[in-house]
Design an enzyme around this catalytic site. Structure first.
Site, short mmCIF file in Angstrom:
data_model
loop_
_atom_site.label_atom_id
_atom_site.label_comp_id
_atom_site.label_asym_id
_atom_site.label_seq_id
_atom_site.Cartn_x
_atom_site.Cartn_y
_atom_site.Cartn_z
N SER B 58 29.46 -10.02 25.13
CA SER B 58 28.89 -10.07 23.78
C SER B 58 29.46 -11.19 22.91
O SER B 58 30.65 -11.49 22.95
CB SER B 58 29.17 -8.74 23.09
OG SER B 58 28.86 -8.84 21.72
N SER B 59 28.58 -11.79 22.11
CA SER B 59 29.01 -12.84 21.18
C SER B 59 29.92 -12.29 20.10
O SER B 59 30.62 -13.04 19.42
CB SER B 59 27.79 -13.50 20.54
OG SER B 59 27.17 -12.61 19.65
#
Lengths: 402, 128
Positions: B58-59
């Site tokens: 995930s960013s």
């Protein structure tokens, strides 16, 4: 000695820096325009170097992720609170969904800490001058700028929709790169901001597709595609189906653009057939039935709400059904009388938030959720830790209402 | 070699052959790797020169990098083989020097080596 010479030549070669900054940008990077500008430029330079940009260019619109307290946590909340004291966004900036709808948050079992931290995040963004849209479908609720306009969208489904359907140009931004673009009004000129020609074409081979099929096609495309893909064999698609495809693709990979057609003859061709679809289905569908239903990831627009009201005429849900939509759509729907209709049919109407990463569904209370959203399914499974039962909207109405 | 975030620091290498998913693998308070399946499990990345192939996942992991920096449990610098936007923007925000190196150089770095990292130097990674 030759070894030393060679090492030093390599050192010189590797020092080549691609990204050229203007004098003003250099000054900001050195910190001469304050700490926050320096941080923002550091982010742009890191992104630019990582994507091999040669310069920064102006953007007209930033759309930020990193809003839901569920995802950014205490560090995010403190960071935003601290930078909001001295920072204002330079361009039009809109915002992804947060964790709840303040109108009905008391109906859900959220703890006070979550609510106060979420409100602090909301307040920080508003202080910075961000439009509090709390929506993952900015392309449906705001006017679309003229063809070719450079924007910076961090929400993946929105970036894909903007590139593929709205004639805008954006990379698949990270939460921080979009924020840096909002603060500076600039973004590295790289990748999808330039011309792009995909080296891969996906041939759609599944007959009679519904929105679930398109969601799975998108999910498949995101896995096999790099930054963009051609897609051939698509018929007419309605808005629900387009959004499902964008949502699916944004979930599974780094790919951020569809081009419609066969592409160049030298493109590698891959078929999306029944077998590939079954693989995606098996990966995401983990239950035969759900305890509750969620509709909306991406959030529903007015057209989809209108269609849903039509499908629910004379029927009501046999179990809980959460319907996620932007606040502005909720207000329009209320005026037309749609929200009354939906509530009569047993829907819980939630604005400002989304299925995706919702804190309103907890695995202690819920074993499985029924949804028609591939994006929703992925996050329900991996983030909320609940099982997922995938069904198209028509099937949901047929099976779950009376 | 690509310099993604500039800086100068001296420290001991902690190397992982596995990529790192900062969201969920690294404890935000202590900087200790909490994923039992990770080769750095139970090790602290605090004040190390962290060498690993790339970030994954995930960013939002960029926010984790910012958290460990705020909690003084972050690495002094990071060296990766592949650039990814999560680590790049996380390090940029937290002002942690970040350098991308080729496979040959990556293979040559080992846990325990002491290095001077100076992104402005002709030889940014120098063994001490």
């Amino acid at each position: 000695m030759y070894g030393i010479l060679r090492t030093s030549i390599i050192s010189v070669i590797v020092k080549l820096v691609l990204l050229e900054l203007t004098r003003e940008e250099e000054s900001a990077l050195k910190g001469e325009q304050g700490e926050i500008m320096q941080m923002a430029y550091r982010i742009l330079v890191a992104t630019g170097e990582a994507t091999e940009a040669e310069k920064l260019i102006p953007i007209d619109w930033a759309h930020l992720s990193g809003v839901n307290y569920n995802t950014i946590g205490d560090a995010g909340e403190e960071f935003l609170s601290s930078i909001s004291k001295n920072t204002r966004v330079k361009v039009k900036t809109t915002l992804n969904p947060m964790g709840f709808d303040i109108d009905n948050v008391s109906n859900y079992n959220l703890d006070d800490n979550f609510i106060s931290k979420q409100l602090s995040i909301k307040n920080s963004y508003e202080t910075m001058g961000v439009t509090p849209s709390f929506s993952c479908i900015p392309y449906e609720i705001f006017d679309i700028p003229k063809k070719g306009t450079q924007v910076a969208f961090a929400e993946s489904n929105a970036a894909i929709h903007a590139n593929s359907y709205d004639n805008l140009k954006t990379n698949k931004e990270s939460a921080f790169s979009a924020l840096a673009s909002a603060i500076t009004g600039k973004s590295p000129y790289s990748s999808l901001r330039k011309e792009d020609s995909p080296n891969l074409t996906i041939r759609m081979k599944v007959k009679n597709p519904n929105e679930l099929t398109y969601g799975m096609l998108g999910f498949f495309a995101g896995k096999v595609g790099d930054t963009s893909v051609n897609i051939s064999g698509l018929g007419e698609m309605d808005k629900r189906q387009c959004k499902a495809m964008c949502g699916g693709m944004g979930t599974s990979g780094t790919c951020a653009k569809f081009l419609f057609g066969d592409g160049n003859s030298d493109c590698e061709k891959i078929d999306f057939d029944e077998k590939e679809m079954q693989n995606v289905h098996d990966e995401l569908n983990t239950a035969e039935k759900g305890d509750l239903i969620t509709l909306g990831s991406p959030q529903l627009g007015l057209e989809e709400i209108s269609d849903l009201v039509g499908k629910l005429k004379g029927r009501s849900f046999k179990k809980r059904c959460m319907v996620f939509l932007p606040r502005i759509v909720k207000e329009q729907a209320r005026k037309i009388g749609y929200t009354n209709e939906l509530e009569r049919a047993g829907c819980e109407i939630l604005s400002d938030c989304c299925t995706c990463l919702t804190p309103l569904i907890c695995k202690d209370d819920v074993d499985a959720v029924t949804t028609n959203s591939i994006k929703g399914a992925f996050y329900l499974k991996n983030s909320n830790g609940v099982n997922v039962n995938l069904k198209s909207l028509s099937q949901i109405v047929e099976d779950e209402t009376r | 070699m690509k310099i993604l975030v500039q800086g100068k620091t001296e420290g001991i290498i902690l190397k992982s052959q596995n990529p790192i998913n900062f969201l969920g693998t690294v404890d935000k308070k202590t900087g200790i790797i909490s994923d039992k399946n990770h080769e750095l499990f139970d090790k602290s990345i605090k004040n190390s020169i962290l060498v690993f192939p790339s970030g994954v996942g995930s960013s939002v992991g960029a926010y984790t990098i910012y958290s460990i920096k705020s909690n003084n449990t972050a690495p002094l610098a990071m060296i990766c083989e592949k650039a990814d936007l999560t680590v790049a923007t996380g390090c940029a925000l937290a002002n942690i020097p970040l350098v991308i190196i080729d496979n040959e150089k990556f293979s040559s770095l080992k846990t325990g080596q002491k290095i001077l990292l100076d992104t402005k130097s002709h030889n940014p990674i120098m063994l001490l």
